[in-house]
Design a protein around this motif. Structure first.
Motif, PDB file in Angstrom:
ATOM      1  N   ALA A   1       0.826  -1.203   0.000  1.00  0.00           N
ATOM      2  CA  ALA A   1       0.000   0.000   0.000  1.00  0.00           C
ATOM      3  C   ALA A   1       0.867   1.262   0.000  1.00  0.00           C
ATOM      4  O   ALA A   1       0.563   2.237  -0.704  1.00  0.00           O
ATOM      5  CB  ALA A   1      -0.932  -0.001   1.218  1.00  0.00           C
ATOM      6  N   VAL A   2       1.952   1.258   0.787  1.00  0.00           N
ATOM      7  CA  VAL A   2       2.859   2.412   0.797  1.00  0.00           C
ATOM      8  C   VAL A   2       3.444   2.637  -0.594  1.00  0.00           C
ATOM      9  O   VAL A   2       3.565   3.774  -1.061  1.00  0.00           O
ATOM     10  CB  VAL A   2       3.976   2.219   1.845  1.00  0.00           C
ATOM     11  CG1 VAL A   2       5.041   3.308   1.703  1.00  0.00           C
ATOM     12  CG2 VAL A   2       3.395   2.250   3.257  1.00  0.00           C
ATOM     13  N   GLU A   3       3.807   1.565  -1.273  1.00  0.00           N
ATOM     14  CA  GLU A   3       4.357   1.688  -2.629  1.00  0.00           C
ATOM     15  C   GLU A   3       3.330   2.278  -3.593  1.00  0.00           C
ATOM     16  O   GLU A   3       3.679   3.069  -4.478  1.00  0.00           O
ATOM     17  CB  GLU A   3       4.839   0.331  -3.122  1.00  0.00           C
ATOM     18  CG  GLU A   3       6.102  -0.155  -2.419  1.00  0.00           C
ATOM     19  CD  GLU A   3       6.572  -1.499  -2.939  1.00  0.00           C
ATOM     20  OE1 GLU A   3       5.854  -2.109  -3.762  1.00  0.00           O
ATOM     21  OE2 GLU A   3       7.665  -1.948  -2.520  1.00  0.00           O
ATOM     22  N   VAL A   4       2.069   1.909  -3.438  1.00  0.00           N
ATOM     23  CA  VAL A   4       1.018   2.489  -4.277  1.00  0.00           C
ATOM     24  C   VAL A   4       0.957   4.001  -4.075  1.00  0.00           C
ATOM     25  O   VAL A   4       0.871   4.772  -5.041  1.00  0.00           O
ATOM     26  CB  VAL A   4      -0.354   1.847  -3.957  1.00  0.00           C
ATOM     27  CG1 VAL A   4      -1.491   2.647  -4.596  1.00  0.00           C
ATOM     28  CG2 VAL A   4      -0.407   0.408  -4.459  1.00  0.00           C
ATOM     29  N   TYR A   5       1.002   4.444  -2.820  1.00  0.00           N
ATOM     30  CA  TYR A   5       0.953   5.880  -2.539  1.00  0.00           C
ATOM     31  C   TYR A   5       2.199   6.599  -3.048  1.00  0.00           C
ATOM     32  O   TYR A   5       2.133   7.771  -3.429  1.00  0.00           O
ATOM     33  CB  TYR A   5       0.783   6.119  -1.038  1.00  0.00           C
ATOM     34  CG  TYR A   5      -0.566   5.689  -0.511  1.00  0.00           C
ATOM     35  CD1 TYR A   5      -1.733   6.077  -1.152  1.00  0.00           C
ATOM     36  CD2 TYR A   5      -0.669   4.887   0.627  1.00  0.00           C
ATOM     37  CE1 TYR A   5      -2.974   5.681  -0.674  1.00  0.00           C
ATOM     38  CE2 TYR A   5      -1.904   4.494   1.111  1.00  0.00           C
ATOM     39  CZ  TYR A   5      -3.055   4.892   0.452  1.00  0.00           C
ATOM     40  OH  TYR A   5      -4.291   4.496   0.928  1.00  0.00           O
ATOM     41  N   GLN A   6       3.328   5.911  -3.067  1.00  0.00           N
ATOM     42  CA  GLN A   6       4.542   6.521  -3.611  1.00  0.00           C
ATOM     43  C   GLN A   6       4.429   6.699  -5.131  1.00  0.00           C
ATOM     44  O   GLN A   6       4.879   7.708  -5.669  1.00  0.00           O
ATOM     45  CB  GLN A   6       5.764   5.657  -3.278  1.00  0.00           C
ATOM     46  CG  GLN A   6       6.149   5.684  -1.813  1.00  0.00           C
ATOM     47  CD  GLN A   6       7.296   4.744  -1.506  1.00  0.00           C
ATOM     48  OE1 GLN A   6       7.481   3.730  -2.175  1.00  0.00           O
ATOM     49  NE2 GLN A   6       8.074   5.069  -0.489  1.00  0.00           N
ATOM     50  N   ARG A   7       3.824   5.732  -5.788  1.00  0.00           N
ATOM     51  CA  ARG A   7       3.662   5.822  -7.256  1.00  0.00           C
ATOM     52  C   ARG A   7       2.589   6.829  -7.643  1.00  0.00           C
ATOM     53  O   ARG A   7       2.697   7.508  -8.661  1.00  0.00           O
ATOM     54  CB  ARG A   7       3.287   4.449  -7.822  1.00  0.00           C
ATOM     55  CG  ARG A   7       4.348   3.378  -7.658  1.00  0.00           C
ATOM     56  CD  ARG A   7       3.958   2.119  -8.406  1.00  0.00           C
ATOM     57  NE  ARG A   7       4.857   1.019  -8.099  1.00  0.00           N
ATOM     58  CZ  ARG A   7       4.569   0.024  -7.266  1.00  0.00           C
ATOM     59  NH1 ARG A   7       3.384  -0.012  -6.658  1.00  0.00           N
ATOM     60  NH2 ARG A   7       5.441  -0.937  -7.029  1.00  0.00           N
ATOM     61  N   HIS A   8       1.545   6.894  -6.837  1.00  0.00           N
ATOM     62  CA  HIS A   8       0.393   7.746  -7.167  1.00  0.00           C
ATOM     63  C   HIS A   8       0.002   8.588  -5.945  1.00  0.00           C
ATOM     64  O   HIS A   8      -1.056   8.382  -5.339  1.00  0.00           O
ATOM     65  CB  HIS A   8      -0.800   6.895  -7.609  1.00  0.00           C
ATOM     66  CG  HIS A   8      -0.484   5.869  -8.646  1.00  0.00           C
ATOM     67  ND1 HIS A   8      -0.237   6.189  -9.969  1.00  0.00           N
ATOM     68  CD2 HIS A   8      -0.363   4.515  -8.558  1.00  0.00           C
ATOM     69  CE1 HIS A   8       0.009   5.091 -10.649  1.00  0.00           C
ATOM     70  NE2 HIS A   8      -0.061   4.062  -9.825  1.00  0.00           N
ATOM     71  N   PRO A   9       0.827   9.561  -5.562  1.00  0.00           N
ATOM     72  CA  PRO A   9       0.528  10.344  -4.354  1.00  0.00           C
ATOM     73  C   PRO A   9      -0.787  11.106  -4.408  1.00  0.00           C
ATOM     74  O   PRO A   9      -1.351  11.459  -3.377  1.00  0.00           O
ATOM     75  CB  PRO A   9       1.729  11.298  -4.250  1.00  0.00           C
ATOM     76  CG  PRO A   9       2.355  11.321  -5.602  1.00  0.00           C
ATOM     77  CD  PRO A   9       2.107   9.966  -6.188  1.00  0.00           C
ATOM     78  N   TRP A  10      -1.315  11.356  -5.597  1.00  0.00           N
ATOM     79  CA  TRP A  10      -2.583  12.064  -5.727  1.00  0.00           C
ATOM     80  C   TRP A  10      -3.741  11.267  -5.120  1.00  0.00           C
ATOM     81  O   TRP A  10      -4.790  11.846  -4.807  1.00  0.00           O
ATOM     82  CB  TRP A  10      -2.885  12.368  -7.198  1.00  0.00           C
ATOM     83  CG  TRP A  10      -2.789  11.188  -8.103  1.00  0.00           C
ATOM     84  CD1 TRP A  10      -1.697  10.766  -8.806  1.00  0.00           C
ATOM     85  CD2 TRP A  10      -3.831  10.233  -8.403  1.00  0.00           C
ATOM     86  NE1 TRP A  10      -1.983   9.634  -9.528  1.00  0.00           N
ATOM     87  CE2 TRP A  10      -3.291   9.284  -9.302  1.00  0.00           C
ATOM     88  CE3 TRP A  10      -5.154  10.109  -8.018  1.00  0.00           C
ATOM     89  CZ2 TRP A  10      -4.030   8.218  -9.808  1.00  0.00           C
ATOM     90  CZ3 TRP A  10      -5.913   9.054  -8.508  1.00  0.00           C
ATOM     91  CH2 TRP A  10      -5.340   8.123  -9.405  1.00  0.00           C
ATOM     92  N   LEU A  11      -3.552   9.960  -4.945  1.00  0.00           N
ATOM     93  CA  LEU A  11      -4.598   9.158  -4.307  1.00  0.00           C
ATOM     94  C   LEU A  11      -4.933   9.699  -2.920  1.00  0.00           C
ATOM     95  O   LEU A  11      -6.078   9.617  -2.463  1.00  0.00           O
ATOM     96  CB  LEU A  11      -4.141   7.695  -4.176  1.00  0.00           C
ATOM     97  CG  LEU A  11      -4.221   6.822  -5.420  1.00  0.00           C
ATOM     98  CD1 LEU A  11      -3.503   5.509  -5.182  1.00  0.00           C
ATOM     99  CD2 LEU A  11      -5.671   6.575  -5.812  1.00  0.00           C
ATOM    100  N   LEU A  12      -3.923  10.252  -2.262  1.00  0.00           N
ATOM    101  CA  LEU A  12      -4.118  10.755  -0.901  1.00  0.00           C
ATOM    102  C   LEU A  12      -4.982  12.003  -0.863  1.00  0.00           C
ATOM    103  O   LEU A  12      -5.488  12.381   0.197  1.00  0.00           O
ATOM    104  CB  LEU A  12      -2.757  11.041  -0.265  1.00  0.00           C
ATOM    105  CG  LEU A  12      -1.853   9.810  -0.119  1.00  0.00           C
ATOM    106  CD1 LEU A  12      -0.401  10.225   0.045  1.00  0.00           C
ATOM    107  CD2 LEU A  12      -2.316   8.959   1.055  1.00  0.00           C
ATOM    108  N   ALA A  13      -5.130  12.668  -2.010  1.00  0.00           N
ATOM    109  CA  ALA A  13      -5.952  13.884  -2.080  1.00  0.00           C
ATOM    110  C   ALA A  13      -7.417  13.572  -2.350  1.00  0.00           C
ATOM    111  O   ALA A  13      -8.265  14.473  -2.277  1.00  0.00           O
ATOM    112  CB  ALA A  13      -5.412  14.818  -3.164  1.00  0.00           C
TER     113      ALA A  13
END
Length: 314
Positions: free
Chosen positions: A114-126
């Motif tokens: 999951a951390v790797e997903v957020y690193q690849r696509h940080p816009w998901l956190l927005a």
């Protein structure tokens, strides 16, 4: 069975139906050149390159060489597009799960993935969280965490709670890393340089009198350490789950819990003026108290310095 007892079939929101591949395809439009998949891929590319703010129906249409109206035949609302983008970027849980032994190792792999997903696509956190994303990939991640805990004897309520905690740890780690990653891109500094700069700033403003423990932490080098606080937090969470299962023993009967969701008072949610004024007064009093204690510490320090000087002269 009466007609009133026959349940009406649930109509899925279009975004969810598209994610599951059960929404009706448009009857008109450039079918060969356009598809939901192409639209989503283009939107994800825009978000990866320039953030979520860069994604609009017009921008996606321009990237694909079509008009915005062409897109609306396939994805009728931006909210649906965002849901499909989230589904595409999330992907499936890591394949390394198959090689992990035991519930703890499996949850750790889910966290890492999951951390790797957020690193690849940080816009998901927005993306706003307005409910559980009921899509295939998001469901696969939930199912993976439940499978990891399947042999533990935890109830499904407890397994979901553990799942939320692990995924929450991953999201928080992703949020912090995304912020530092953006700073690295705009400043040109690497991780070590940013850590040194941050440590120097803390060192310049944090005094031992006002913030004694933070001062000691700075002197111990916490802001330039390579220690991973997020993985430490995850391991302690898993320790807690392990200890909880041990205290439950072999019976593992569900606990009766009176815990409730943390929520603001209804008066605050409703915007009651008198209550909001009272909260404002409390915050002002707390601020004044902090200021008074700061003056107290400063005065005490100066008094001790005067005493020390007097003793030195005597």
């Amino acid at each position: 069975m009466t007609e009133s007892e026959i349940a009406e079939p649930l109509e899925l929101p279009r975004g969810i139906a598209l994610a599951w591949g059960i929404a009706a395809a448009p009857q008109r439009g450039p079918k060969r050149e356009m598809s939901v998949e192409r639209i989503v891929d283009a939107a994800v590319e825009l978000a990866d390159a320039d953030g979520l703010a860069a994604v609009s129906m017009a921008a996606v249409a321009s990237k694909l060489g079509f008009t915005p109206m062409s897109l609306y035949r396939y994805v009728s609302a931006k909210d649906d597009l965002l849901l499909l983008m989230q589904e595409e970027a999330l992907g499936l849980p890591p394949e390394s799960l198959d090689e992990a032994n035991g519930w703890r190792a499996r949850l750790a792999e889910i966290y890492r993935g999951a951390v790797e997903v957020y690193q690849r696509h940080p816009w998901l956190l927005a993306l706003p969280i307005s409910g559980s994303p009921i899509t295939p990939n998001s469901s696969a991640w939930i199912d993976a965490t439940l499978q990891a805990l399947a042999e533990t004897g935890l109830t499904y309520d407890e397994r979901i709670a553990a799942s939320l905690t692990v995924m929450g740890q991953a999201r928080w780690c992703g949020t912090v890393q995304a912020g530092y990653g953006e700073r690295a891109r705009t400043s040109g500094l690497d991780d070590a340089q940013m850590a040194a700069q941050e440590s120097a700033l803390f060192d310049a403003v944090i005094g031992a009198d006002e913030f004694p423990e933070l001062r000691r932490a700075i002197d111990a080098g916490v802001f330039t350490s390579t220690f991973d606080p997020f993985r430490f937090g995850l391991e302690r969470v898993l320790d807690g789950v392990d200890a909880y299962m041990a205290t439950r023993g072999s019976d593992m009967a569900p606990e009766v819990s009176g815990h409730e969701w943390i929520a603001l008072e209804e008066a605050e949610l409703a915007g009651d003026k008198r209550y909001l004024d009272a909260l404002k007064a409390v915050r002002a009093a707390e601020k004044a108290l902090r200021a008074a204690r700061k003056v107290e510490r400063q005065t005490l320090r100066e008094a001790n310095e005067r005493i020390a000087k007097a003793r030195a002269k005597g």
